[in-house]
Structures are given as structure tokens and as C-alpha cells.
Design an enzyme around this catalytic site. Sequence first.
Site, PDB file in Angstrom:
ATOM      1  CE  LYS A  13     -28.462 -22.574   1.355  1.00  0.00           C
ATOM      2  NZ  LYS A  13     -29.461 -21.733   0.667  1.00  0.00           N
ATOM      3  NE  ARG A  88     -28.033 -16.136   4.211  1.00  0.00           N
ATOM      4  CZ  ARG A  88     -28.861 -17.125   4.535  1.00  0.00           C
ATOM      5  NH1 ARG A  88     -28.466 -18.074   5.351  1.00  0.00           N
ATOM      6  NH2 ARG A  88     -30.063 -17.148   4.033  1.00  0.00           N
ATOM      7  NE  ARG A 127     -38.640 -22.245   2.406  1.00  0.00           N
ATOM      8  CZ  ARG A 127     -37.356 -21.897   2.487  1.00  0.00           C
ATOM      9  NH1 ARG A 127     -36.416 -22.713   2.091  1.00  0.00           N
ATOM     10  NH2 ARG A 127     -37.021 -20.722   2.948  1.00  0.00           N
ATOM     11  NE  ARG A 160     -38.005 -19.527   6.438  1.00  0.00           N
ATOM     12  CZ  ARG A 160     -36.752 -19.768   6.003  1.00  0.00           C
ATOM     13  NH1 ARG A 160     -36.335 -21.011   5.878  1.00  0.00           N
ATOM     14  NH2 ARG A 160     -35.944 -18.784   5.709  1.00  0.00           N
ATOM     15  NE  ARG A 171     -35.117 -15.291   2.810  1.00  0.00           N
ATOM     16  CZ  ARG A 171     -35.772 -16.452   2.695  1.00  0.00           C
ATOM     17  NH1 ARG A 171     -37.063 -16.455   2.387  1.00  0.00           N
ATOM     18  NH2 ARG A 171     -35.146 -17.580   2.883  1.00  0.00           N
TER      19      ARG A 171
HETATM   20  P1  AMP Z   1     -32.207 -19.225   5.902  1.00  0.00           P
HETATM   21  O1  AMP Z   1     -33.122 -20.115   6.629  1.00  0.00           O
HETATM   22  O2  AMP Z   1     -30.847 -19.818   5.678  1.00  0.00           O
HETATM   23  O3  AMP Z   1     -32.793 -18.696   4.610  1.00  0.00           O
HETATM   24  O4  AMP Z   1     -31.943 -17.954   6.845  1.00  0.00           O
HETATM   25  C1  AMP Z   1     -33.017 -17.131   7.265  1.00  0.00           C
HETATM   26  C2  AMP Z   1     -32.490 -15.803   7.763  1.00  0.00           C
HETATM   27  O5  AMP Z   1     -31.596 -16.006   8.877  1.00  0.00           O
HETATM   28  C3  AMP Z   1     -31.684 -14.982   6.762  1.00  0.00           C
HETATM   29  O6  AMP Z   1     -32.504 -14.236   5.871  1.00  0.00           O
HETATM   30  C4  AMP Z   1     -30.887 -14.091   7.717  1.00  0.00           C
HETATM   31  O7  AMP Z   1     -31.690 -13.068   8.253  1.00  0.00           O
HETATM   32  C5  AMP Z   1     -30.550 -15.045   8.855  1.00  0.00           C
HETATM   33  N1  AMP Z   1     -29.273 -15.768   8.610  1.00  0.00           N
HETATM   34  C6  AMP Z   1     -29.101 -17.103   8.470  1.00  0.00           C
HETATM   35  N2  AMP Z   1     -27.813 -17.410   8.275  1.00  0.00           N
HETATM   36  C7  AMP Z   1     -27.144 -16.241   8.279  1.00  0.00           C
HETATM   37  C8  AMP Z   1     -25.778 -15.883   8.110  1.00  0.00           C
HETATM   38  N3  AMP Z   1     -24.829 -16.810   7.876  1.00  0.00           N
HETATM   39  N4  AMP Z   1     -25.439 -14.573   8.180  1.00  0.00           N
HETATM   40  C9  AMP Z   1     -26.372 -13.634   8.420  1.00  0.00           C
HETATM   41  N5  AMP Z   1     -27.673 -13.886   8.565  1.00  0.00           N
HETATM   42  C10 AMP Z   1     -28.077 -15.181   8.504  1.00  0.00           C
END
Ligand code: AMP
Length: 218
Positions: A13, A88, A127, A160, A171
Amino acid sequence: MFLVLLGMPGSGKGTQAQFIKESFGVPHISTGDIFREAIKAETPLGQKAKGYLDRGELVPDELVTDIVKERIEKDDCRNGFILDGYPRTVNQAEALDTIMQKKGISLTSVVDFRITPDEAVRRLSSRRSCSSCSAVYNLLHKMPKEEGKCDLCGGKLYQRDDDREDVIRNRLKVYELQTAPIIEYYEKQNNISHIDAEAQIASIRESITELLGSKAQK
Ligand code: AMP
């Protein structure tokens, strides 16, 4: 162009959002990036969010929705935005609908990036992200020109914490349980397109261009 990008972590994405941002001139809003920046800067938001990110769990809905609401109020979102990583949960999808209704706008499209969990693990564990500008690389198919260094800004690349295998598994579990039901939510609204996110980056880009081009004409 008001877009939501849906899909498992590692489905690409963020990579495609970058391209859509450049092609269509709308800001890319990644809630994950917002949290990581807040954690790095040790702000109160970062302190609240850190534990959730470390464990690969979702940050509580209210906290995320408040941030998104504030962000899309900004001037640069007047003609559109790309939401990457939000909503989410079904609760967040409903909250987004309410926010947009109040603003008198509606989503142009929801794009669902489809990959298998095995492919997600393979991609996430290789990554690397830029500690300075958040650009994303992959040791499998998108190597930086110079090892450990960002092609765009020269920043240091790092893995990360939540791209470690145990956290990745969590996740993906969270995705299946809490995020996948959103697909049905948007299917009911008849506003979702599915994309084979295991295809080559360039061909995914083409599919998206075609999809968004046809939406823009409507
Ligand atoms: P991402 O970079 O999108 O994979 O997000 C990394 C982490 O941020 C996720 O595993 C969650 O802990 C938190 N996070 C990001 N977006 C959301 C969301 N919309 N709702 C809840 N937690 C989020």
C-alpha cells in the site's frame, strides 16, 4: 480523489500510495507513519501508542480517529487524500463515513491489495525503512543503490521493530480478525476494487492508474 488503501501489512500500500500521490497530487496519510514519527519525537501521542506498535496490536479506535479527523481537516486535503492504514476496524470505517458525510464528501474508491499471509511474512521480514524520510525498500526486489542508505535522502535504513517475525505473525492475526471484516463493509457499499498485490510493482501501478482513471471520468 478520496481514497482508502486496504490490505495486509506488507501488501505494498505504501509503495503504491507514493506513486498515486505523485500522479494525482493528493497527500498520502499513513497512520502508521504518524505514530512512528510521534514515537521518535517522544510526544504524548507517541508515548500512548508505543506499546501497541511494539506488540503489533491496534491503537484504540478513538485515538486514531481523532488524529485522522484532524489531519483531513487540513487545507491540503481539500481535493482529496490517500488513507493508508486507516480504517483498520469496522468501527473506524463507520467513523470515517460520519466524518466525510459531515464534510459533504464521499470516498472515490477503496482499493483492496490482496496477498497471501506467507507472501506478507516474506516481504515484511525483508523490508527496510528510511529512518529519515520513511521511504520503503525491500532486500528481495527493491534494494537501495547503496547498502543501508536511502536513495532519496541519504538517511539510514533500519528494520522496523514490528517487522520481526513474531510481531509480524501477530499483526497478520490482528488483520484477519479486526481489519478483514472491513472488506465486507465496503462491499455492501459497492465501492471496493480488489487488486492482485502479488503482481509486479509496475503492473499493480498500471491497474491502479486504470481504475482511478475510470473513477475520475465518472
Ligand atoms: P502500519 O505502518 O500501517 O503497518 O502501522 C503500524 C502500526 O501502527 C500498527 O501495527 C498499529 O499498531 C498502528 N496503527 C496504524 N494505523 C492504525 C489504525 N488505523 N488503527 C489502529 N492502529 C493503527
